[in-house]
Design a protein around this motif. Structure first.
Motif, mmCIF file in Angstrom:
data_model
loop_
_atom_site.group_PDB
_atom_site.id
_atom_site.type_symbol
_atom_site.label_atom_id
_atom_site.label_comp_id
_atom_site.label_asym_id
_atom_site.label_seq_id
_atom_site.Cartn_x
_atom_site.Cartn_y
_atom_site.Cartn_z
ATOM 1 N N LEU A 34 4.719 17.787 14.497
ATOM 2 C CA LEU A 34 5.060 17.866 13.060
ATOM 3 C C LEU A 34 6.290 18.736 12.869
ATOM 4 C CD1 LEU A 34 4.408 17.360 10.035
ATOM 5 C CD2 LEU A 34 2.970 19.392 10.108
ATOM 6 N N SER A 57 9.339 16.728 14.162
ATOM 7 C CA SER A 57 9.761 15.596 13.325
ATOM 8 C C SER A 57 10.209 16.066 11.944
ATOM 9 C CB SER A 57 8.665 14.535 13.231
ATOM 10 O OG SER A 57 7.424 15.118 12.997
ATOM 11 N N PHE A 58 9.513 17.079 11.372
ATOM 12 C CA PHE A 58 9.911 17.507 10.032
ATOM 13 C C PHE A 58 11.287 18.156 10.053
ATOM 14 C CE2 PHE A 58 9.984 19.679 6.029
ATOM 15 C CZ PHE A 58 9.300 18.822 5.190
ATOM 16 N N LEU A 99 13.891 15.498 10.465
ATOM 17 C CA LEU A 99 14.066 14.751 9.222
ATOM 18 C C LEU A 99 14.793 15.601 8.178
ATOM 19 C CD1 LEU A 99 13.522 12.118 7.736
ATOM 20 C CD2 LEU A 99 11.412 13.088 6.889
ATOM 21 N N TYR A 100 14.419 16.900 8.121
ATOM 22 C CA TYR A 100 15.075 17.783 7.145
ATOM 23 C C TYR A 100 16.574 17.838 7.406
ATOM 24 C CZ TYR A 100 16.402 21.843 4.448
ATOM 25 O OH TYR A 100 17.029 22.672 3.561
ATOM 26 N N VAL A 111 18.168 14.513 6.467
ATOM 27 C CA VAL A 111 18.232 14.317 5.013
ATOM 28 C C VAL A 111 19.275 15.237 4.404
ATOM 29 C CG1 VAL A 111 16.963 14.671 2.865
ATOM 30 C CG2 VAL A 111 15.908 13.392 4.715
ATOM 31 N N VAL A 152 21.739 13.300 1.915
ATOM 32 C CA VAL A 152 22.002 13.881 0.587
ATOM 33 C C VAL A 152 23.500 13.933 0.279
ATOM 34 C CG1 VAL A 152 21.808 15.990 -0.773
ATOM 35 C CG2 VAL A 152 19.800 15.062 0.354
ATOM 36 N N MET A 166 4.754 9.865 13.142
ATOM 37 C CA MET A 166 5.689 10.825 12.542
ATOM 38 C C MET A 166 7.113 10.450 12.928
ATOM 39 S SD MET A 166 3.965 14.517 13.128
ATOM 40 C CE MET A 166 2.269 14.826 12.691
ATOM 41 N N VAL A 192 10.180 9.397 10.517
ATOM 42 C CA VAL A 192 11.505 10.030 10.520
ATOM 43 C C VAL A 192 12.587 8.958 10.619
ATOM 44 C CG1 VAL A 192 13.058 11.511 11.846
ATOM 45 C CG2 VAL A 192 10.705 12.213 11.462
ATOM 46 N N VAL A 220 12.611 6.859 7.248
ATOM 47 C CA VAL A 220 13.233 7.556 6.114
ATOM 48 C C VAL A 220 14.736 7.631 6.313
ATOM 49 C CG1 VAL A 220 13.410 9.767 4.927
ATOM 50 C CG2 VAL A 220 11.171 8.887 5.532
ATOM 51 N N THR A 221 15.145 7.975 7.522
ATOM 52 C CA THR A 221 16.585 8.094 7.790
ATOM 53 C C THR A 221 17.276 6.751 7.594
ATOM 54 O OG1 THR A 221 16.011 9.770 9.411
ATOM 55 C CG2 THR A 221 18.258 8.942 9.461
ATOM 56 N N LEU A 256 17.514 5.925 3.892
ATOM 57 C CA LEU A 256 18.498 6.688 3.126
ATOM 58 C C LEU A 256 19.931 6.442 3.571
ATOM 59 C CD1 LEU A 256 16.863 10.173 2.558
ATOM 60 C CD2 LEU A 256 17.056 8.290 0.971
ATOM 61 N N THR A 257 20.125 6.135 4.864
ATOM 62 C CA THR A 257 21.508 6.021 5.324
ATOM 63 C C THR A 257 22.000 4.579 5.374
ATOM 64 O OG1 THR A 257 20.695 6.156 7.581
ATOM 65 C CG2 THR A 257 21.535 8.181 6.624
ATOM 66 N N PRO A 309 16.907 19.559 -0.970
ATOM 67 C CA PRO A 309 16.768 18.762 0.264
ATOM 68 C C PRO A 309 15.380 18.908 0.888
ATOM 69 C CG PRO A 309 18.829 19.970 0.287
ATOM 70 C CD PRO A 309 18.047 20.480 -0.888
ATOM 71 N N PHE A 310 14.810 20.110 0.775
ATOM 72 C CA PHE A 310 13.471 20.310 1.337
ATOM 73 C C PHE A 310 12.434 19.478 0.589
ATOM 74 C CE2 PHE A 310 9.376 22.537 1.214
ATOM 75 C CZ PHE A 310 9.053 22.470 2.561
ATOM 76 N N LEU A 338 12.926 16.842 -1.190
ATOM 77 C CA LEU A 338 13.187 15.415 -0.940
ATOM 78 C C LEU A 338 12.627 15.006 0.424
ATOM 79 C CD1 LEU A 338 14.600 12.829 -1.948
ATOM 80 C CD2 LEU A 338 16.627 13.570 -0.727
ATOM 81 N N THR A 339 12.883 15.834 1.433
ATOM 82 C CA THR A 339 12.359 15.542 2.769
ATOM 83 C C THR A 339 10.838 15.470 2.740
ATOM 84 O OG1 THR A 339 14.181 16.830 3.634
ATOM 85 C CG2 THR A 339 12.436 16.272 5.176
ATOM 86 N N LEU A 340 10.242 16.479 2.099
ATOM 87 C CA LEU A 340 8.789 16.549 2.024
ATOM 88 C C LEU A 340 8.213 15.302 1.350
ATOM 89 C CD1 LEU A 340 6.540 18.699 2.577
ATOM 90 C CD2 LEU A 340 6.732 19.306 0.178
ATOM 91 N N PHE A 348 8.795 12.188 3.544
ATOM 92 C CA PHE A 348 7.979 12.265 4.755
ATOM 93 C C PHE A 348 6.541 11.864 4.435
ATOM 94 C CE2 PHE A 348 5.649 14.842 8.024
ATOM 95 C CZ PHE A 348 6.219 14.268 9.149
ATOM 96 N N VAL A 357 -2.288 18.407 9.688
ATOM 97 C CA VAL A 357 -0.913 18.079 9.302
ATOM 98 C C VAL A 357 -0.671 18.483 7.844
ATOM 99 C CG1 VAL A 357 0.717 16.186 8.947
ATOM 100 C CG2 VAL A 357 -0.716 16.224 10.986
#
Lengths: 210, 240
Positions: free
Chosen positions: A63, A66-67, A70-71, A74, A79, B32, B36, B39-40, B43-44, B85-86, B88-90, B93, B115
């Motif tokens: 976790l 991956s988090f 991803l952060y 993003v 962004v 997970m 990732v 999501v990437t 968004l991209t 950004p945090f 949004l990521t959260l 995810f 988790v």
């Protein structure tokens, strides 16, 4: 690193490097600390697979990875890109609105000019009409005055001529009357009356009549 | 017939042990990773052309961005920018994790209490640190809002303290329980469908409805998680 942060402009959300470090630190500590906390809460052997603490280290580990990945993706890639596109659109819309405003103003100005020209032309036409009318009236008056003068002159001439004719006629009547009277007296009574006497008598007789 | 909760069991895909800790790459970790990547990509790839008039995918990416941006702006204010950004990521995810879990044979990592608890506990710690960092000891007035009669203090302060420390539990259990309950229920109905033979059409129809409902729950829980994170951030920054 600086350059990517510069990409956040205007409405875009800003992210400072210090806060990033702090955030990642917190994330790590939170994730690592949560393991023992959950382990203490969960009983050793449970029926529910989620309460099997054997799986916790691996899940927390993956976790975290991956988090954070991803952060970073993003906040560093997605962004800035999205905010850039959104800003571009915002700017484009603002530009278009500005352009429309300018064009509208221009049209307004042209319209104003056109109306002004129209009003001027109308005024000019009015003035020309008035002038023409005045000129006609003036020339008419002049002609009339001239005609009146001519008539007056002719009238005076005629009067003078009439007076002269009358005087002459009266003069002729007097001499004829004198001659007739002298002749009549001579024939009737045989006396020859002198000119002066005759004049006096004729005059008094004529005055008495008139 | 397997137990309805057996689906939550993890399979080790790549065994890995570091210092006596089992850090194997499991199905949970796999999903997970997929999240990732998803999501990437979402968004991209959608923003690659960055058209002035957005297409479907670009619209969706922009909408997610603006949705969370507005959420942060409305709930936290301008100080919340750096946390955008945090959040949004959260949000993405959890949203992708929940939605991917709806794909048959996929693993829903948000149905793992560890988790969700790890995320909630991290947020709890972060919010507390942010509050202490910004307000110092003044931060503790969060437990006793100004203007409250002093007589209420013995009652109010324990309540506020408890509700504050319960936050990571309620935040994590809400998401975990929703996901677990939904998937368990679907498994149970799926089991019925198998057992009932031709009559299994009824549970299948129910399952269809339930799938729609679960998708709603998946989106809603991601929203709730992000929203509560914003509210906690707001508390830390503005102290009520």
């Amino acid at each position: 690193m600086r350059a990517t942060f510069q990409a956040f402009r205007g409405n875009a959300f800003r992210c400072r490097p210090t806060s990033l470090v702090l955030g990642v630190g917190l994330l790590l500590s939170g994730l690592i600390l949560s393991g023992p906390v959950m382990a203490a809460a969960a009983p050793g052997e449970a029926k529910l697979p989620q309460l099997d603490i054997q799986t916790y280290p691996s899940q927390i580990f993956w976790l975290i990875i991956s988090f954070i990945v991803l952060y970073l993706l993003v906040s560093r890639v997605a962004v800035p890109r999205i905010s850039e596109v959104l800003e571009e659109r915002q700017e484009r819309i603002a530009d278009d609105l500005d352009k429309a405003e300018t064009l509208k103003k221009e049209a307004e100005q042209v319209r104003g000019e056109y109306e002004k020209a129209l009003a001027e032309a109308r005024d000019k036409a009015h003035a020309a009409t008035r002038e023409a009318q005045e000129a006609v009236a003036k020339s008419g008056a002049v002609l009339e005055a001239e005609a009146r003068d001519k008539v007056t002159v002719m009238l005076k001439d005629a009067e003078i001529r009439i007076a002269a004719a009358r005087t002459e006629a009266i003069g002729n009547v007097r001499s004829v009357a004198r001659d007739v009277a002298g002749d009549a007296v001579a024939k009737l009574i045989g006396i020859q009356i002198t000119g002066d006497e005759l004049d006096r008598v004729v005059s008094s007789a004529m005055e008495g009549r008139s | 017939m397997a137990s309805p909760v057996e689906q939550f069991k993890l399979k080790s895909l790549v065994p890995l042990e570091v210092g006596g800790l089992d850090l194997s790459y499991t199905t949970s970790a796999l999903w997970m990773t997929i999240t990732v990547i998803g999501v990437t990509a979402f968004l991209t790839l959608s923003m690659r052309s960055g058209r002035l008039v957005p297409g479907r995918w670009q619209s969706m990416a922009e909408m997610s961005y603006e949705f969370i941006a507005n959420m942060v702006r409305e709930n936290v204010g301008s100080e919340g920018r750096q946390y955008f950004p945090f959040v949004l990521t959260l949000f993405l995810f959890i949203l992708f994790g929940n939605l991917m879990g709806m794909v048959p044979y996929a693993y829903t990592f948000t149905s793992q209490i560890i988790v969700t608890f790890a995320m909630a506990f991290t947020i709890f710690l972060a919010v507390t640190v942010i509050g202490l960092y910004r307000h110092g000891l003044h931060f503790f007035t969060l437990f006793f809002p100004s203007g409250t009669p002093i007589a209420l203090a013995p009652v109010l302060i324990p309540i506020e303290v408890i509700s504050y420390f319960v936050r990571p539990v309620s935040l994590s259990v809400r998401l975990f329980a929703n996901m677990m309950a939904g998937h368990t229920m679907m498994k149970v109905f799926g089991g019925f469908a198998v057992l009932m033979g031709i009559l299994g059409v009824a549970p299948v129809l129910l399952l269809v409805a339930l799938t729609g409902f679960e998708i709603l729950v998946a989106v809603l829980q991601a929203y709730v998680f992000a929203m509560l994170t914003c509210m906690y951030l707001n508390d830390a920054i503005h102290l009520h």
